[in-house]
Design a protein around this motif. Structure first.
Motif, short mmCIF file in Angstrom:
data_model
loop_
_atom_site.label_atom_id
_atom_site.label_comp_id
_atom_site.label_asym_id
_atom_site.label_seq_id
_atom_site.Cartn_x
_atom_site.Cartn_y
_atom_site.Cartn_z
N GLY A 30 7.29 -12.33 6.24
CA GLY A 30 6.52 -11.40 7.06
C GLY A 30 7.23 -10.08 7.13
N SER A 31 6.60 -9.01 6.68
CA SER A 31 7.35 -7.77 6.48
C SER A 31 6.84 -6.59 7.31
CB SER A 31 7.35 -7.37 5.00
OG SER A 31 6.04 -7.16 4.54
N PHE A 32 7.75 -5.63 7.50
CA PHE A 32 7.45 -4.35 8.15
C PHE A 32 8.23 -3.27 7.42
CE2 PHE A 32 9.05 -0.98 10.91
CZ PHE A 32 7.87 -0.43 11.38
N HIS A 33 7.56 -2.17 7.07
CA HIS A 33 8.21 -1.06 6.38
C HIS A 33 7.99 0.24 7.14
CE1 HIS A 33 8.16 -4.00 3.16
NE2 HIS A 33 9.02 -3.24 2.50
N ASP A 34 9.08 0.95 7.36
CA ASP A 34 9.01 2.29 7.96
C ASP A 34 9.54 3.26 6.92
OD1 ASP A 34 9.32 4.67 9.40
OD2 ASP A 34 9.76 3.60 11.26
N MET A 35 8.61 4.00 6.30
CA MET A 35 8.99 4.92 5.22
C MET A 35 9.41 6.28 5.76
SD MET A 35 8.51 2.74 2.91
CE MET A 35 9.02 3.78 1.54
N ALA A 36 9.38 6.46 7.09
CA ALA A 36 9.70 7.77 7.66
C ALA A 36 11.01 7.77 8.44
CB ALA A 36 8.56 8.23 8.57
N GLY A 37 11.40 6.65 9.01
CA GLY A 37 12.58 6.67 9.85
C GLY A 37 13.08 5.29 10.19
N THR A 38 13.95 5.22 11.19
CA THR A 38 14.54 3.96 11.64
C THR A 38 14.28 3.81 13.14
OG1 THR A 38 16.31 4.09 9.98
CG2 THR A 38 16.69 2.64 11.87
N GLU A 51 13.31 -1.05 -13.93
CA GLU A 51 12.72 -0.12 -12.97
C GLU A 51 12.78 -0.66 -11.54
OE1 GLU A 51 8.45 2.25 -12.24
OE2 GLU A 51 8.74 0.97 -14.00
N ALA A 52 13.12 0.23 -10.59
CA ALA A 52 13.19 -0.15 -9.19
C ALA A 52 11.79 -0.16 -8.56
CB ALA A 52 14.09 0.80 -8.42
N SER A 53 11.66 -0.86 -7.44
CA SER A 53 10.40 -0.88 -6.69
C SER A 53 10.52 -0.19 -5.35
CB SER A 53 9.93 -2.32 -6.49
OG SER A 53 10.86 -3.05 -5.70
N ALA A 54 11.73 0.22 -4.95
CA ALA A 54 11.95 0.88 -3.67
C ALA A 54 13.20 1.75 -3.78
CB ALA A 54 12.12 -0.14 -2.55
N PRO A 55 13.29 2.82 -2.96
CA PRO A 55 14.44 3.71 -3.05
C PRO A 55 15.74 3.02 -2.65
CG PRO A 55 13.05 4.26 -1.16
CD PRO A 55 12.30 3.26 -1.96
N GLY A 56 16.79 3.25 -3.45
CA GLY A 56 18.11 2.74 -3.13
C GLY A 56 18.47 1.42 -3.77
N GLN A 57 17.55 0.82 -4.55
CA GLN A 57 17.88 -0.44 -5.20
C GLN A 57 18.93 -0.22 -6.29
OE1 GLN A 57 14.21 -2.17 -6.57
NE2 GLN A 57 13.58 -2.81 -4.53
N THR A 90 0.85 -1.19 0.00
CA THR A 90 0.00 0.00 0.00
C THR A 90 0.89 1.25 0.00
OG1 THR A 90 -0.08 0.17 2.39
CG2 THR A 90 -1.72 -1.26 1.33
N PRO A 91 0.32 2.44 -0.25
CA PRO A 91 1.13 3.66 -0.21
C PRO A 91 1.87 3.85 1.11
CG PRO A 91 -0.92 4.10 -1.32
CD PRO A 91 -1.03 2.70 -0.80
N ALA A 92 1.26 3.48 2.23
CA ALA A 92 1.92 3.63 3.53
C ALA A 92 3.13 2.73 3.67
CB ALA A 92 0.93 3.33 4.66
N ARG A 101 -0.91 1.23 -4.35
CA ARG A 101 -2.34 0.98 -4.41
C ARG A 101 -2.89 0.63 -3.03
NH1 ARG A 101 -5.09 -1.50 -9.14
NH2 ARG A 101 -7.12 -2.28 -8.50
N PRO A 102 -3.97 1.26 -2.60
CA PRO A 102 -4.58 0.86 -1.32
C PRO A 102 -5.37 -0.43 -1.48
CG PRO A 102 -5.87 2.59 -2.33
CD PRO A 102 -4.67 2.39 -3.22
N ILE A 103 -5.55 -1.14 -0.38
CA ILE A 103 -6.37 -2.35 -0.41
C ILE A 103 -6.84 -2.65 1.01
CG2 ILE A 103 -4.46 -3.97 -0.06
CD1 ILE A 103 -5.88 -5.86 -2.08
#
Length: 267
Positions: A157-165, A246-252, A94-96, A101-103
Motif C-alpha cells: 500500500g503506497s503513498f507518494h509525495d512528489m513535492a515535499g516531505t 533505466e530508473a523508475s524514480a529519482p535517486g535510484q 499516475t503522473p501525480a 500514464r493517467p488512469i
C-alpha cells in the motif's frame, strides 16, 4: 495476553522484513520485447524482487481495455523469464505519483485484479506482490486488496509525495493507516528539500518499525535522499529500489552498488 503479529511478508521464500532489506529493480520497457530483455538482465542482478511498471508499458495504447489486454498477454512470458526464485511486483503510477500514464480508479482496479487472477484454478498467481496507491477510491482499494489476498498476493500500500516531505507524525499515521486498510507492506516515498527532510523520513520509519507489526518501506527520493536507499536496515525499511538500466524514480542507484553498500552498512 499480548497479541503476536507476523513481522515478515513472504513471497517465493523471500521474507520482507527479515535482516537485510530486499532490492527491487524496475522494468520500464515500452513493449513486450523490451520488458522481457530487462527481466533477463534483472534475473542476473542481486535483486530478488522485480517491479513491472505498467504505466510505462505500451504508451501507444490509449484505451484502458487495450492496455490491460496487452499487459495480460505479456504477463506469462514475463513470469517465465524471471524464473521461480524471483518475486514479481506489479505497479501502476499516475503522473501525480511520479508515473507516466493517467488512469481512472475503476480501470486501475480492473487492471490489477485481472493480473493477480490470471492463472488456472489451484495454480499460483503469476503476480507475487501488487502495489495500490491507498489514496485511490476507498471502494476500489478495498476490493483490490481483497482480491489480492484471496489469491495469495502480497499487497504493497503506497503513498507518494512528489513535492515535499510531510511531518513525522503525518508520515507515521500514513504508514499505520495503510496497514489498517489491509496492506501487508505499507510504503511511503517523499521528496526532500534539505537534510532535515531526510531525517524526518528516517525518524518516521524508525517509529513505525518499533510497532513490530510487519514490514514497511520508507524512501526519501532524489540524490539528497539516497542515504535512505542504502541504510534501510538501520532505520527499519524492508526494501529499497535500485536499477539494472533505466530508473523508475529519482535517486535510484545501480543494483550492484546498492547490494555492496547494504552489506557495508549492516548494523
Amino acid at each position: 495476553m499480548t497479541q503476536e503479529f507476523p513481522r515478515t511478508a513472504t513471497v517465493r521464500g523471500i521474507e520482507l522484513g527479515r535482516a537485510r532489506p530486499e532490492i527491487i529493480v524496475p522494468l520500464v520497457g515500452e513493449d513486450e520485447e523490451a520488458v522481457l530483455a530487462q527481466a533477463q538482465a534483472a534475473a542476473a542482478s542481486p535483486a530478488r524482487l522485480v517491479e513491472w511498471r505498467l504505466d510505462r508499458f505500451r504508451p501507444d495504447l490509449r484505451g484502458a481495455e487495450a492496455h490491460r489486454e496487452a499487459a495480460l498477454a505479456t504477463l506469462i512470458p514475463l513470469r517465465g523469464r524471471l524464473g521461480a526464485d524471483r518475486g514479481l511486483l506489479v505497479t501502476f503510477r499516475t503522473p501525480a505519483e511520479g508515473g507516466q500514464r493517467p488512469i481512472e480508479d475503476r480501470d486501475l482496479g480492473r487492471l490489477l485484479e485481472a493480473l493477480v487472477t490470471a492463472h488456472r484454478a489451484g495454480a499460483q498467481s503469476p503476480v507475487d506482490l501488487m502495489d495500490i496507491e491507498t489514496a485511490r477510491s476507498p471502494e476500489v482499494v478495498e476490493r483490490v486488496i481483497g482480491t489480492a489476498h484471496g489469491h495469495g498476493v502480497v499487497v504493497v500500500g503506497s503513498f507518494h509525495d512528489m513535492a515535499g516531505t510531510p511531518e513525522v507524525d503525518a508520515m507515521v499515521e500514513m504508514l499505520r493507516g495503510q496497514r489498517r486498510l489491509g496492506a501487508d507492506v505499507p510504503k511511503i516515498a517523499v521528496t526532500p528539500h534539505d537534510g532535515h527532510d531526510v531525517l524526518r523520513l528516517l525518524s518516521a520509519s524508525l517509529t513505525v518499525e518499533a510497532d513490530r507489526v510487519g514490514p514497511h518501506i520508507a524512501i526519501s527520493m532524489g540524490a539528497l535522499g539516497a542515504v535512505s536507499r542504502v541504510a534501510g536496515e538501520a532505520f527499519g525499511s524492508a526494501a529499497t529500489f535500485a536499477t539494472v538500466g533505466e530508473a523508475s524514480a529519482p535517486g535510484q542507484l545501480a543494483a550492484q552498488d546498492v547490494a555492496r553498500m547494504l552489506e557495508l552498512l549492516r548494523p
